[in-house]
Design an enzyme around this catalytic site. Structure first.
Site, PDB file in Angstrom:
ATOM      1  N   HIS A  50       0.959  -1.213  -0.098  1.00  0.00           N
ATOM      2  CA  HIS A  50      -0.022   0.062   0.121  1.00  0.00           C
ATOM      3  C   HIS A  50       0.904   1.207  -0.096  1.00  0.00           C
ATOM      4  O   HIS A  50       2.110   1.190   0.493  1.00  0.00           O
ATOM      5  CB  HIS A  50      -0.895   0.101   1.281  1.00  0.00           C
ATOM      6  CG  HIS A  50      -2.066  -1.131   1.198  1.00  0.00           C
ATOM      7  ND1 HIS A  50      -2.225  -2.218   1.976  1.00  0.00           N
ATOM      8  CD2 HIS A  50      -2.994  -1.465   0.166  1.00  0.00           C
ATOM      9  CE1 HIS A  50      -3.081  -2.854   1.850  1.00  0.00           C
ATOM     10  NE2 HIS A  50      -3.591  -2.534   0.595  1.00  0.00           N
ATOM     11  N   ASP A  53       2.526   1.733   3.165  1.00  0.00           N
ATOM     12  CA  ASP A  53       3.771   0.779   3.563  1.00  0.00           C
ATOM     13  C   ASP A  53       4.732   1.261   3.078  1.00  0.00           C
ATOM     14  O   ASP A  53       5.932   0.884   3.756  1.00  0.00           O
ATOM     15  CB  ASP A  53       3.224  -0.821   2.853  1.00  0.00           C
ATOM     16  CG  ASP A  53       1.953  -1.308   3.371  1.00  0.00           C
ATOM     17  OD1 ASP A  53       1.760  -1.044   4.554  1.00  0.00           O
ATOM     18  OD2 ASP A  53       1.533  -1.904   2.442  1.00  0.00           O
ATOM     19  N   GLU A 175      -9.486  -4.645  -8.128  1.00  0.00           N
ATOM     20  CA  GLU A 175      -9.741  -5.740  -7.003  1.00  0.00           C
ATOM     21  C   GLU A 175     -11.129  -5.818  -6.713  1.00  0.00           C
ATOM     22  O   GLU A 175     -11.409  -5.241  -5.566  1.00  0.00           O
ATOM     23  CB  GLU A 175      -8.717  -6.029  -6.262  1.00  0.00           C
ATOM     24  CG  GLU A 175      -8.820  -6.871  -5.028  1.00  0.00           C
ATOM     25  CD  GLU A 175      -7.549  -6.993  -4.114  1.00  0.00           C
ATOM     26  OE1 GLU A 175      -6.412  -6.535  -4.055  1.00  0.00           O
ATOM     27  OE2 GLU A 175      -7.723  -8.042  -3.211  1.00  0.00           O
ATOM     28  N   HIS A 214     -12.385 -13.231  -2.247  1.00  0.00           N
ATOM     29  CA  HIS A 214     -13.438 -12.430  -2.549  1.00  0.00           C
ATOM     30  C   HIS A 214     -14.379 -12.968  -3.685  1.00  0.00           C
ATOM     31  O   HIS A 214     -15.607 -12.860  -3.402  1.00  0.00           O
ATOM     32  CB  HIS A 214     -13.026 -11.262  -3.411  1.00  0.00           C
ATOM     33  CG  HIS A 214     -11.644 -10.526  -2.428  1.00  0.00           C
ATOM     34  ND1 HIS A 214     -11.356  -9.382  -2.903  1.00  0.00           N
ATOM     35  CD2 HIS A 214     -11.565 -10.415  -1.055  1.00  0.00           C
ATOM     36  CE1 HIS A 214     -10.464  -8.807  -2.007  1.00  0.00           C
ATOM     37  NE2 HIS A 214     -10.645  -9.462  -0.789  1.00  0.00           N
ATOM     38  N   ASP A 249     -14.421 -12.111   5.824  1.00  0.00           N
ATOM     39  CA  ASP A 249     -13.201 -12.362   4.861  1.00  0.00           C
ATOM     40  C   ASP A 249     -12.131 -13.034   5.753  1.00  0.00           C
ATOM     41  O   ASP A 249     -11.686 -12.333   6.719  1.00  0.00           O
ATOM     42  CB  ASP A 249     -12.822 -10.986   4.443  1.00  0.00           C
ATOM     43  CG  ASP A 249     -11.811 -11.161   3.378  1.00  0.00           C
ATOM     44  OD1 ASP A 249     -11.214 -12.280   3.076  1.00  0.00           O
ATOM     45  OD2 ASP A 249     -11.102  -9.858   2.894  1.00  0.00           O
TER      46      ASP A 249
HETATM   47  C1  XLS Z   1      -8.440  -6.400   0.984  1.00  0.00           C
HETATM   48  C2  XLS Z   1      -7.627  -6.557  -0.042  1.00  0.00           C
HETATM   49  C3  XLS Z   1      -6.141  -5.591  -0.029  1.00  0.00           C
HETATM   50  C4  XLS Z   1      -5.757  -5.354  -1.519  1.00  0.00           C
HETATM   51  C5  XLS Z   1      -4.909  -4.456  -1.548  1.00  0.00           C
HETATM   52  O1  XLS Z   1      -9.316  -7.370   1.305  1.00  0.00           O
HETATM   53  O2  XLS Z   1      -7.396  -7.909  -0.275  1.00  0.00           O
HETATM   54  O3  XLS Z   1      -5.197  -6.508   0.671  1.00  0.00           O
HETATM   55  O4  XLS Z   1      -5.290  -6.845  -2.009  1.00  0.00           O
HETATM   56  O5  XLS Z   1      -5.431  -3.326  -1.323  1.00  0.00           O
HETATM   57 MG    MG Z   2      -6.177  -8.569  -1.611  1.00  0.00          MG
END
Ligand code: XLS
Ligand code: MG
Length: 345
Positions: A50, A53, A175, A214, A249
């Site tokens: 991120h 990070d 994503e 997901h 999750d």
């Molecule tokens: C959270 C996401 C996150 C992404 C990157 O559920 O998976 O980690 O992969 O922002």
């Molecule tokens: Mg992810």
């Protein structure tokens, strides 16, 4: 370790302290330096980042100071022999993004999201990466009446267009995730992400990241989500993990819940030469019960399972599979696969 040409990545957040919405951290945190030195030992090649990070105190720094800090991080990464997989703007923690970022009702919040996205791109470039991942965490609603969907789509497209214009070389991988933290996310599946990308000013620079958990949360099969994206040349990253049904999750170790599902994810990646496309990211978390000094085993397990499944995909009797397909004997095919997965190593 034979890696069959695959390169692996994980994010610093994948070694974590075990906090959940109902309880505090249960393990001491690792320093970033300690995390960095764990990558190679665990067989990984690259770091998923991120923006914060890379530059943890980015909120207090000027754009130029942020660039310098990113350059320093790039040197550290080089010294550790690691690459950057991607950089993602963390748009879900700041007070201004409580009601979303690009789709927030408040114009000040939307402006914050645009400004931060540009900084994220600056950081990615200093990290020698052209890939920006957009996990659209809070782009959606808790309350149906709170936002307008067509307007939200317009805002998402405008935000992606802004990023594509800001830097003519970056690629954006969206994503998708159907829920959590919001109840109803706007981009829940790979299909939604591809549709959004197709409406932007340069669809050739917009692709997707498929995260297994997901897909499961959306009631979909991760291997089919991977295959769908690959069919259009849009799978630019994967976040492999596992998920035990429609719950919170979980980011479980790859293959730990549904080994056959994992086999099929590896199979579709193998058959479509994903090793030549991108990194295999593991977005996995250690169980909260894991002691601090043993909190990287989920990363070991995920990588090892992946590689052993590559071996199993390669040793599958393809002629036999084709004969069974021709005979429409899918029960025997089922048996063939089960026996293959259950055979002695
Ligand atoms: C959270 C996401 C996150 C992404 C990157 O559920 O998976 O980690 O992969 O922002
Ligand atoms: Mg992810």
């Amino acid at each position: 370790m034979e890696k069959y040409g695959y390169r692996f990545s994980f994010g610093p957040w994948n070694i974590h302290e075990g906090a959940d919405p109902f309880g505090p951290p249960v393990r001491a945190g690792w320093t970033f330096a300690d995390k960095l030195s764990a990558y190679k030992n665990l067989g990984y090649d690259a770091v998923q980042f991120h923006d914060d990070d890379v530059v943890p105190d980015m909120a207090e720094l000027t754009p130029q100071q942020i660039r310098w800090a990113a350059q320093e991080m790039h040197k550290k990464l080089n010294a550790a022999g690691l690459a950057t997989d991607f950089v993602a703007p963390r748009l879900w923690e700041h007070p201004l993004t409580i009601d979303g970022a690009y789709t927030a009702n408040d114009a000040t919040a939307r402006q914050y999201a645009w400004d931060r996205s540009k900084i994220c791109i600056d950081i990615a470039r200093e990290m020698h990466s052209d890939l920006i991942v957009l996990w659209l965490a809070r782009e959606g609603t808790y309350l149906r009446e709170a936002k307008d969907v067509p307007q939200a789509m317009e805002r998402l497209i405008a935000a992606v267009n802004m990023m594509l214009s800001y830097d003519p070389d970056i690629r954006i991988a969206i994503e998708p995730k159907p829920n959590e933290p919001v109840d109803l996310a706007y981009i829940p599946t790979i299909g939604h992400a591809l549709a959004l990308g197709a409406q932007t000013q340069d669809p050739s620079r917009v692709g997707v990241v498929m995260e297994s958990a997901h897909a499961v949360l959306a009631g979909l099969d991760p291997a089919d989500e991977i295959g769908f994206a690959l069919a259009f040349g849009k799978l630019w990253n994967v976040h492999l993990n596992d998920q035990n049904g429609l719950k919170y999750d979980q980011d479980r170790s790859f293959g730990s819940v549904n080994l056959r599902g994992a086999f099929n994810q590896v199979r579709v990646l193998e058959e479509n030469k994903y090793a030549e496309i991108g990194f295999v990211g593991m977005d996995v978390k250690a169980l909260r019960t894991q002691p601090a000094d043993l909190a990287t085993k989920h990363l070991r397990n995920s990588l090892d399972v992946f590689l052993r499944l590559v071996g199993l995909v390669r040793s599958l009797d393809k002629k036999r599979v084709n004969d069974l397909l021709a005979a429409r004997d899918y029960e025997e095919l089922d048996w063939l696969i089960l026996n293959h997965l259950l055979r002695d190593a």
